[in-house]
Each structure stands twice: as structure tokens, then as C-alpha cells.
Design a protein around this motif. Structure first.
Motif, PDB file in Angstrom:
ATOM      1  N   ILE A  67      41.370  49.175  35.424  1.00 34.49           N
ATOM      2  CA  ILE A  67      42.793  49.132  35.145  1.00 34.49           C
ATOM      3  C   ILE A  67      43.122  50.379  34.343  1.00 34.49           C
ATOM      4  N   THR A 124      50.402  48.461  36.588  1.00 37.55           N
ATOM      5  CA  THR A 124      49.188  47.739  36.976  1.00 37.55           C
ATOM      6  C   THR A 124      48.920  46.575  36.039  1.00 37.55           C
ATOM      7  N   HIS A 125      49.417  46.646  34.806  1.00 33.07           N
ATOM      8  CA  HIS A 125      49.211  45.552  33.853  1.00 33.07           C
ATOM      9  C   HIS A 125      49.992  44.315  34.266  1.00 33.07           C
TER      10      HIS A 125
END
Length: 103
Positions: free
Chosen positions: A3, A10-11
Motif C-alpha cells: 500500500i 488506495t487507503h
């Protein structure tokens, strides 16, 4: 698991609220310590309470451990001590990065 810390979108796709909260806490601490987040990734999560971060371009790393009180504690891997322990707490992420030994 990779990540990218510098890509907050993306979180949002994470399934774990704990992981999202840890990432937010780590990013805030890195910003406070004036550490550039570009290039850093959450590389591994070997246990529920351990998060391993890596910067492949600079070959740097640090770990974050959630302690019993729920606090985020920076850790680094170093030389084994006399008891065979090689993971140690640091006061700051910057200290953990400086002391981390990558094999």
C-alpha cells in the motif's frame, strides 16, 4: 501487501479500519518528523499488531507495533541481543529508520 503511503485513494479501499487508522497515524507522525512519504509502502503485516514499512528506492525500513495501550510505537530490526531478540522500540520513526538493519 503493498500500500503506497503517498496515494490516499488506495487507503479507502482497505477492508480493515485498524489498518486505515494505522496508516493515517503513521503518515501524520512522518509529516510531524519531516520525513518525505513519497515512495514509502506498507510492505507487510506479519501479525495483527505489526506493520512493516519499506522505501525501495532508498532501501530504508521501519516497523510500527500497536502496543497494549493501543499506541503506535516505531520499531527497528537490529543485531540480536543476548536473548536472541532483534526487534527494538524507537522514540521516533526517524530513529527507527536510522537504526534499521536490512539484510
Amino acid at each position: 501487501m503493498s500500500i503506497v503511503l503517498s496515494k490516499p485513494r488506495t487507503h479507502a479501499t482497505l477492508h480493515s479500519v485498524v489498518t486505515k487508522n494505522v496508516l493515517q497515524g503513521v503518515i501524520a507522525q512522518m509529516e510531524e518528523e519531516k520525513i518525505e512519504i513519497e515512495g514509502w509502502i506498507l510492505d507487510e503485516r506479519p501479525l495483527e499488531t505489526i506493520f512493516c514499512f519499506y522505501q525501495p528506492e532508498t532501501n530504508q525500513a521501519f516497523d510500527i507495533v500497536i502496543n497494549e495501550a493501543g499506541n503506535l510505537v516505531p520499531y527497528y530490526s537490529g543485531e540480536d541481543d543476548k536473548n536472541g531478540i532483534n526487534s527494538f522500540p524507537a522514540k521516533t520513526i526517524k530513529e527507527a529508520i536510522e537504526k534499521y538493519i536490512i539484510e
